[in-house]
Motif scaffolding. Structure first.
Motif, PDB file in Angstrom:
ATOM      1  N   VAL A   7      59.114  15.740  23.589  1.00 51.54           N
ATOM      2  CA  VAL A   7      59.638  16.908  24.297  1.00 51.54           C
ATOM      3  C   VAL A   7      58.720  18.079  23.967  1.00 51.54           C
ATOM      4  O   VAL A   7      58.773  18.635  22.871  1.00 51.54           O
ATOM      5  N   GLY A   8      57.842  18.412  24.905  1.00 51.67           N
ATOM      6  CA  GLY A   8      56.885  19.499  24.694  1.00 51.67           C
ATOM      7  C   GLY A   8      57.502  20.834  25.058  1.00 51.67           C
ATOM      8  O   GLY A   8      58.704  20.937  25.317  1.00 51.67           O
ATOM      9  N   ASN A   9      56.676  21.863  25.086  1.00 51.07           N
ATOM     10  CA  ASN A   9      57.168  23.187  25.452  1.00 51.07           C
ATOM     11  C   ASN A   9      57.425  23.294  26.944  1.00 51.07           C
ATOM     12  O   ASN A   9      58.267  24.065  27.377  1.00 51.07           O
ATOM     13  N   THR A  10      56.718  22.515  27.728  1.00 50.20           N
ATOM     14  CA  THR A  10      56.854  22.588  29.179  1.00 50.20           C
ATOM     15  C   THR A  10      57.488  21.338  29.769  1.00 50.20           C
ATOM     16  O   THR A  10      58.450  21.427  30.514  1.00 50.20           O
ATOM     17  N   ARG A  11      56.936  20.186  29.426  1.00 47.88           N
ATOM     18  CA  ARG A  11      57.379  18.946  30.067  1.00 47.88           C
ATOM     19  C   ARG A  11      57.804  17.932  29.018  1.00 47.88           C
ATOM     20  O   ARG A  11      57.596  18.132  27.835  1.00 47.88           O
ATOM     21  N   ILE A  12      58.336  16.807  29.507  1.00 46.09           N
ATOM     22  CA  ILE A  12      58.673  15.700  28.612  1.00 46.09           C
ATOM     23  C   ILE A  12      57.776  14.523  28.968  1.00 46.09           C
ATOM     24  O   ILE A  12      57.561  14.234  30.145  1.00 46.09           O
ATOM     25  N   LYS A  13      57.230  13.891  27.937  1.00 44.22           N
ATOM     26  CA  LYS A  13      56.434  12.691  28.168  1.00 44.22           C
ATOM     27  C   LYS A  13      57.050  11.546  27.392  1.00 44.22           C
ATOM     28  O   LYS A  13      57.550  11.764  26.289  1.00 44.22           O
ATOM     29  N   ALA A  14      57.017  10.365  27.987  1.00 39.15           N
ATOM     30  CA  ALA A  14      57.632   9.219  27.317  1.00 39.15           C
ATOM     31  C   ALA A  14      56.749   8.004  27.532  1.00 39.15           C
ATOM     32  O   ALA A  14      55.977   7.938  28.489  1.00 39.15           O
ATOM     33  N   ASP A 117      44.900  19.563  20.304  1.00 41.44           N
ATOM     34  CA  ASP A 117      45.876  19.267  21.360  1.00 41.44           C
ATOM     35  C   ASP A 117      45.860  20.417  22.351  1.00 41.44           C
ATOM     36  O   ASP A 117      46.318  21.522  22.048  1.00 41.44           O
ATOM     37  N   ALA A 118      45.282  20.176  23.534  1.00 39.71           N
ATOM     38  CA  ALA A 118      45.199  21.221  24.558  1.00 39.71           C
ATOM     39  C   ALA A 118      46.373  21.074  25.510  1.00 39.71           C
ATOM     40  O   ALA A 118      46.281  20.428  26.550  1.00 39.71           O
ATOM     41  N   GLY A 119      47.498  21.656  25.117  1.00 36.71           N
ATOM     42  CA  GLY A 119      48.717  21.614  25.927  1.00 36.71           C
ATOM     43  C   GLY A 119      49.135  23.020  26.296  1.00 36.71           C
ATOM     44  O   GLY A 119      48.282  23.865  26.583  1.00 36.71           O
ATOM     45  N   THR A 120      50.422  23.286  26.283  1.00 40.44           N
ATOM     46  CA  THR A 120      50.925  24.635  26.538  1.00 40.44           C
ATOM     47  C   THR A 120      50.229  25.612  25.584  1.00 40.44           C
ATOM     48  O   THR A 120      49.729  26.658  26.001  1.00 40.44           O
ATOM     49  N   CYS A 121      50.204  25.234  24.307  1.00 38.77           N
ATOM     50  CA  CYS A 121      49.355  25.921  23.333  1.00 38.77           C
ATOM     51  C   CYS A 121      48.214  24.982  22.982  1.00 38.77           C
ATOM     52  O   CYS A 121      48.333  23.781  23.140  1.00 38.77           O
ATOM     53  N   ILE A 122      47.122  25.522  22.492  1.00 42.98           N
ATOM     54  CA  ILE A 122      46.103  24.676  21.880  1.00 42.98           C
ATOM     55  C   ILE A 122      46.422  24.670  20.394  1.00 42.98           C
ATOM     56  O   ILE A 122      46.567  25.743  19.790  1.00 42.98           O
ATOM     57  N   LEU A 142      45.512  26.669  28.438  1.00 45.77           N
ATOM     58  CA  LEU A 142      44.837  27.069  29.671  1.00 45.77           C
ATOM     59  C   LEU A 142      45.787  27.749  30.657  1.00 45.77           C
ATOM     60  O   LEU A 142      45.531  28.864  31.134  1.00 45.77           O
ATOM     61  N   ARG A 143      46.877  27.085  30.955  1.00 49.38           N
ATOM     62  CA  ARG A 143      47.799  27.633  31.941  1.00 49.38           C
ATOM     63  C   ARG A 143      48.459  28.915  31.429  1.00 49.38           C
ATOM     64  O   ARG A 143      48.674  29.871  32.172  1.00 49.38           O
ATOM     65  N   LEU A 144      48.772  28.913  30.142  1.00 49.67           N
ATOM     66  CA  LEU A 144      49.373  30.098  29.520  1.00 49.67           C
ATOM     67  C   LEU A 144      48.453  31.318  29.652  1.00 49.67           C
ATOM     68  O   LEU A 144      48.914  32.446  29.815  1.00 49.67           O
TER      69      LEU A 144
HETATM   70  N1  LIG Z   1      52.375  19.235  36.202  1.00 50.18           N
HETATM   71  C1  LIG Z   1      51.932  20.008  35.196  1.00 50.18           C
HETATM   72  N2  LIG Z   1      52.775  20.883  34.597  1.00 50.18           N
HETATM   73  C2  LIG Z   1      52.356  21.651  33.569  1.00 50.18           C
HETATM   74  N3  LIG Z   1      51.104  21.601  33.086  1.00 50.18           N
HETATM   75  C3  LIG Z   1      50.222  20.763  33.642  1.00 50.18           C
HETATM   76  C4  LIG Z   1      50.587  19.915  34.709  1.00 50.18           C
HETATM   77  N4  LIG Z   1      49.509  19.163  35.022  1.00 50.18           N
HETATM   78  C5  LIG Z   1      48.518  19.530  34.194  1.00 50.18           C
HETATM   79  N5  LIG Z   1      48.930  20.497  33.366  1.00 50.18           N
HETATM   80  C6  LIG Z   1      48.094  21.138  32.338  1.00 50.18           C
HETATM   81  O1  LIG Z   1      48.593  20.725  31.090  1.00 50.18           O
HETATM   82  C7  LIG Z   1      48.737  21.828  30.194  1.00 50.18           C
HETATM   83  C8  LIG Z   1      50.035  21.647  29.440  1.00 50.18           C
HETATM   84  O2  LIG Z   1      49.858  20.500  28.654  1.00 50.18           O
HETATM   85  P1  LIG Z   1      51.033  19.508  28.292  1.00 50.18           P
HETATM   86  O3  LIG Z   1      51.592  18.897  29.505  1.00 50.18           O
HETATM   87  O4  LIG Z   1      50.478  18.610  27.250  1.00 50.18           O
HETATM   88  O5  LIG Z   1      52.065  20.579  27.698  1.00 50.18           O
HETATM   89  P2  LIG Z   1      53.537  20.379  27.209  1.00 50.18           P
HETATM   90  O6  LIG Z   1      54.292  19.387  28.007  1.00 50.18           O
HETATM   91  O7  LIG Z   1      54.148  21.716  27.081  1.00 50.18           O
HETATM   92  O8  LIG Z   1      53.323  19.758  25.845  1.00 50.18           O
HETATM   93  P3  LIG Z   1      53.048  20.521  24.516  1.00 50.18           P
HETATM   94  O9  LIG Z   1      54.177  21.447  24.284  1.00 50.18           O
HETATM   95  O10 LIG Z   1      53.038  19.375  23.562  1.00 50.18           O
HETATM   96  O11 LIG Z   1      51.747  21.185  24.622  1.00 50.18           O
HETATM   97  C9  LIG Z   1      48.679  23.104  31.022  1.00 50.18           C
HETATM   98  O12 LIG Z   1      47.816  24.039  30.423  1.00 50.18           O
HETATM   99  C10 LIG Z   1      48.164  22.661  32.401  1.00 50.18           C
HETATM  100  O13 LIG Z   1      46.869  23.173  32.668  1.00 50.18           O
END
Ligand SMILES: Nc1ncnc2c1ncn2[C@@H]1O[C@H](COP(=O)(O)OP(=O)(O)OP(=O)(O)O)[C@@H](O)[C@H]1O
Ligand SMILES: CC(C)(CO)[C@@H](O)C(=O)NCCC(=O)O
Ligand SMILES: [K+]
Length: 244
Positions: A7-14, A117-122, A142-144
Motif C-alpha cells: 500500500v503506497g502513498n498513491t496506489r496499491i500494488k500486489a 525507490d522512485a515513487g511518489t517520493c524518491i 517526479l509527479r509530485l
Molecule cells: N497510473 C499512475 N498513477 C500514479 N503514478 C503513476 C502512474 N503511472 C506511472 N506513475 C508514476 O509513478 C510514480 C509513483 O510511483 P509509485 O506508483 O511507485 O508510487 P506509489 O504507489 O505511491 O508507491 P510509493 O508510495 O511506494 O512510492 C509517479 O511519480 C508517476 O510518475
C-alpha cells in the motif's frame, strides 16, 4: 502461495508468489482494495498467506474481511528484519524502506547496497556490507514535482510527464519539463556520485513507478526492477517465518 500487498502513498500494488516466483501482478486504487483482493483470491485459489506493508492510510482492519480465507500478516517495526537499524529514529522509518532494505540485504549478501525507490517520493536507502542500515534520503518524486509547482504558484500549469527537448527550456512548458525531469535525473546521478566518493563498491537497486523512465536517462547504467518492493516483501515474510 503468498499474496503480497504494497500500500503506497498513491496506489496499491500486489503480487502472488509461489516460492520466489511471481505468478501475477496487480495494480489498483485504494478505494478498490476489498473488491480487488476478492477478485484476486477468487482467481488464484490456495493462497495461504497475505502479507501487507502499508505506508498509506490503510490499516490492518481493511484486511480482516479475508481472515477466514487466509492468514493476514501486517508488517510492523516489531517484526524481524535482517539488518541492524542505525537510523536515529527507527520507529519513524517507513515500513516500505525497511522492506526494501530487507530485500537488498537478503538478495545481495555481504556487500554495500543502495536502494533507490522512485515513487511518489524518491527514497534512498543504504545498507552496508556489515548489514548496518545507515539511512539515506527522501525527496519529492517526479509527479509530485509537477504537482507542487502547480499547487504552490499562481501561474504554473499542471503538466504531465514529457521528455524535455533541452536543458534550456524555451517556453513555460519546456522550462517546467526541464526543471522537473532533468532536475530529477541530476539529483539521482548526483547522489550516486556522492556515494561513489565514499564507498569503493556498492550495488544499486532501482525501483518504483518511475524506475523504467529513469533508468534510460541516468548517466550511470542501472537496471530497473519495478517489482523489487513486492519481491522484498515476499522475502521479508519468509525471513520472518524462519526467525519467529
Ligand atoms: N497510473 C499512475 N498513477 C500514479 N503514478 C503513476 C502512474 N503511472 C506511472 N506513475 C508514476 O509513478 C510514480 C509513483 O510511483 P509509485 O506508483 O511507485 O508510487 P506509489 O504507489 O505511491 O508507491 P510509493 O508510495 O511506494 O512510492 C509517479 O511519480 C508517476 O510518475
Ligand atoms: C518516505 C515515504 C513517504 C516513502 O514512501 C515513507 O517511507 C514514509 O512515510 N517514511 C517515514 C519517514 C522515514 O522513512 O524516515
Ligand atoms: K517511494
Amino acid at each position: 502461495m503468498v499474496l503480497t500487498v504494497d500500500v503506497g502513498n498513491t496506489r496499491i500494488k500486489a503480487a502472488v508468489f509461489e516460492g520466489s516466483t511471481v505468478l501475477e501482478n496487480f495494480v489498483f486504487e485504494k478505494n478498490e482494495l476489498e473488491k480487488k483482493i476478492k477478485i484476486i483470491l477468487k482467481k488464484i485459489q490456495n493462497c495461504s498467506d497475505l502479507v501487507v506493508a502499508s505506508v498509506g492510510n490503510v490499516e490492518k482492519q481493511a484486511f480482516l474481511a479475508f481472515e477466514n480465507q487466509l492468514k493476514i500478516h501486517f508488517l510492523t517495526h516489531d517484526d524481524a528484519f535482517p539488518f541492524i537499524n542505525k537510523y536515529a529514529t527507527p520507529k519513524t522509518l517507513g515500513i516500505d524502506r525497511m522492506v526494501l532494505a530487507a530485500g537488498a540485504t537478503l538478495q545481495y549478501p555481504k556487500q554495500n547496497r543502495l536502494v533507490i525507490d522512485a515513487g511518489t517520493c524518491i527514497t534512498y536507502d543504504f545498507i552496508d556490507e556489515n548489514d548496518h542500515y545507515l539511512g539515506g534520503a527522501i525527496s519529492p518524486g517526479l509527479r509530485l514535482r509537477y504537482e507542487a509547482l502547480h499547487n504552490f504558484t499562481a501561474r504554473l500549469p499542471l503538466l504531465t510527464l514529457e521528455k524535455p527537448k533541452s536543458y534550456i527550456g524555451d517556453s513555460t512548458a519546456e522550462a517546467i519539463h526541464s526543471g522537473v525531469v532533468n532536475g530529477f535525473v541530476y539529483e539521482i546521478d548526483g547522489f550516486i556520485d556522492e556515494y561513489r566518493e565514499n564507498f569503493l563498491n556498492f550495488i544499486i537497486i532501482l525501483t518504483g513507478g518511475d524506475a523504467d523512465f529513469l533508468a534510460k536517462r541516468l548517466k550511470n547504467t542501472i537496471f530497473a526492477n519495478s517489482n523489487f518492493l513486492l519481491e522484498s516483501l515476499n522475502q521479508t515474510f519468509q525471513y520472518k517465518i524462519n526467525n519467529d
